[in-house]
Design an enzyme around this catalytic site. Structure first.
Site, PDB file in Angstrom:
ATOM      1  N   GLU A 109      41.010 154.226 133.385  1.00  0.00           N
ATOM      2  CA  GLU A 109      41.446 153.377 134.496  1.00  0.00           C
ATOM      3  C   GLU A 109      40.544 153.438 135.724  1.00  0.00           C
ATOM      4  O   GLU A 109      40.988 153.784 136.823  1.00  0.00           O
ATOM      5  CB  GLU A 109      42.889 153.716 134.887  1.00  0.00           C
ATOM      6  CG  GLU A 109      43.878 153.490 133.769  1.00  0.00           C
ATOM      7  CD  GLU A 109      45.332 153.684 134.186  1.00  0.00           C
ATOM      8  OE1 GLU A 109      46.223 153.239 133.450  1.00  0.00           O
ATOM      9  OE2 GLU A 109      45.581 154.300 135.265  1.00  0.00           O
ATOM     10  N   GLU A 126      47.692 153.507 126.575  1.00  0.00           N
ATOM     11  CA  GLU A 126      48.876 153.859 127.377  1.00  0.00           C
ATOM     12  C   GLU A 126      49.820 152.671 127.402  1.00  0.00           C
ATOM     13  O   GLU A 126      49.411 151.538 127.670  1.00  0.00           O
ATOM     14  CB  GLU A 126      48.529 154.209 128.827  1.00  0.00           C
ATOM     15  CG  GLU A 126      47.923 155.563 129.057  1.00  0.00           C
ATOM     16  CD  GLU A 126      47.768 155.878 130.548  1.00  0.00           C
ATOM     17  OE1 GLU A 126      48.563 155.355 131.370  1.00  0.00           O
ATOM     18  OE2 GLU A 126      46.849 156.636 130.880  1.00  0.00           O
ATOM     19  N   GLU A 175      53.269 163.076 137.879  1.00  0.00           N
ATOM     20  CA  GLU A 175      52.957 161.647 137.983  1.00  0.00           C
ATOM     21  C   GLU A 175      52.346 161.328 139.351  1.00  0.00           C
ATOM     22  O   GLU A 175      52.865 160.534 140.136  1.00  0.00           O
ATOM     23  CB  GLU A 175      54.208 160.809 137.715  1.00  0.00           C
ATOM     24  CG  GLU A 175      54.527 160.659 136.235  1.00  0.00           C
ATOM     25  CD  GLU A 175      53.458 159.900 135.468  1.00  0.00           C
ATOM     26  OE1 GLU A 175      52.754 159.072 136.082  1.00  0.00           O
ATOM     27  OE2 GLU A 175      53.310 160.137 134.252  1.00  0.00           O
TER      28      GLU A 175
END
Length: 444
Positions: free
Chosen positions: A171, A351, A405
């Site tokens: 990413e 993902e 996260e």
């Protein structure tokens, strides 16, 4: 076993790969053990801005519990596991002397995976830049391409006898747009963003060449987060903002890497950072396109923001996950089609997943029916794309475990296995059993 029926996956290839994904900083912990250096996320966590002041210091303690986690994957039945190397664990200063203890950890992990019949998919960079390199300018410094190539050479020569699947970056659009390196996100940082984008692309190309030279039979890609950018209203300003964000989010990395040119609308911004031969250095042959997808994003014009956009209201009545991300399987199918049409590469979904606030019930079970329904719908949408001829070859759930996260700390859970952060006990959720059943049903 969940009673939610399985999607029809008959259109998928006979050699389709089912897997799970994680990343180093989000699960490993042991941030100060065995010679590991600090990463930019270790430093960022220290300022207390992460929700609940959480840090990655312990995370899921995967560093010590990797055997238990590989046993979970074996029970799940996955054929592949995508993980990332913590750059500061094997090169504490980002360059120079290697840390044998860190390299040995990944030796043990890779050997454990292979013994379990699980193929390791190794991602070189999932955001945890060594802090020592950040202090030399980080991704603002063109020398990063050389440092990344040297790091890649260490990984390739150490693990390339057993690992053949490599991703250069995870990413890049996300860690550039929302970087720890950009400082205040005002218009004065736009030039820094463009420089960073170009340097990351140069590093990608350099790493591909290093992997080709050092790993016989290497299968190489980059992992791109692609989400449709939709205007949050019918105004022309919102439409323009959505189109601008779409370029930065969805095109500015795969276009130069796979097509040899930056998107036309931003070539003038990148031009000051170009040197002769750069585009050839970036556009190196890759074997597949790694796709991360969750949901569309809704965009409004924001003239005071760095790129003129902000996140706007979602459509009234749109289905949302518990963390307010739109549920839109058709957008996933459309994204697969657009990647197939534009880049012409085999696609691996590396993902896709569902964030929730899971908790055990009175019996200690974690019944996550919403996650199962989400996975069923998205896998069905993927199968529909394959039926139309999209060359999709694998699907990896995010994530094996509940984990750190990022800015949300441990408040949000994406795992197929529940982690009790006090005891670090792993408990497979009902989605774990459902996914295991899906994988088993697809085997001859």
């Amino acid at each position: 076993m969940s009673t939610i029926q399985l999607p029809n996956t008959a259109s998928l290839r006979s050699d389709f790969i089912w897997g799970v994904s994680t990343s180093s900083f989000q699960i490993e912990g042991a941030t100060r053990e065995d010679g590991r250096g600090a990463s930019i996320w270790d430093v960022y966590c220290q300022n207390g801005t992460i929700k609940n002041h959480d840090t990655g210091d312990v995370a899921c303690d995967h560093y010590h519990r990797y055997r238990e986690d590989v046993a979970l994957m074996k029970a799940l039945g996955v054929q592949a596991y995508r993980f990332s190397i913590a750059w500061p664990r094997i090169l504490p200063q980002g360059r120079g002397a290697a840390n044998e203890a860190g390299l040995s950890f990944y030796d043990r992990l890779i050997d454990e995976l292979l013994a379990a019949g699980i193929e390791p998919w190794l991602c070189l960079y999932h955001w945890d830049l060594p802090q020592a390199l950040e202090e030399h300018g980080g991704w603002q410094n063109r020398e990063m391409a050389t440092w990344f190539a040297d790091y890649t050479a260490l990984v390739a020569t150490r693990f390339g006898d057993r690992v053949k699947r490599f991703a250069t970056f995870n990413e890049p659009s996300i860690f550039s747009l929302f970087s720890r390196s950009l400082g205040e996100r005002d218009r004065s940082s736009e030039e820094k963003l463009h420089r960073m984008i170009h340097n990351v692309n140069l590093a990608h190309g350099a790493a591909v060449d290093v992997l080709r030279a050092n790993v016989a039979g290497a299968s190489i890609g980059c992992i791109h987060n692609r989400q449709p950018c939709r205007p949050s209203s019918s105004s022309e300003a919102d439409a323009a903002a959505a189109a601008r964000l779409d370029v930065y989010w969805n095109s500015v990395f795969p276009d130069p890497q796979c097509r040899g040119a930056y998107p036309e609308s931003m070539r003038a911004a990148i031009e000051p950072h170009l040197q002769p031969g750069d585009m050839a250095r970036i556009c190196r042959p890759v074997d597949w396109f790694g796709l991360n997808h969750y949901s569309p994003v809704y965009v409004k014009a924001d003239p005071v923001s760095m790129l003129g956009y902000g996140f706007g209201d979602k459509p009234a009545g749109a289905p949302l996950t518990p963390i307010d991300w739109p549920v839109d399987p058709e957008a996933f199918s459309d994204t697969l089609q657009s990647v197939h049409d534009r880049y012409g590469l085999p696609i691996y979904v590396l993902e896709n997943g569902y964030g929730n606030f899971d908790q055990p019930d009175q019996n200690g079970a974690v019944i996550d029916t919403g996650r199962i329904e989400f996975l069923k719908a998205y896998i069905a949408a993927m199968a529909a794309a394959a039926c139309r001829g999209v060359d999709v070859r694998g699907y990896f759930v995010w994530s094996l475990l509940d984990n750190f996260e990022w800015d949300s700390g441990y408040s949000i859970r994406f795992g197929l296995a529940y982690v009790d952060y006090a005891s670090l006990r792993r408990t497979p959720k009902s989605s774990f059993d459902w996914y295991a059943g899906l994988i088993k049903a697809g085997q001859p």
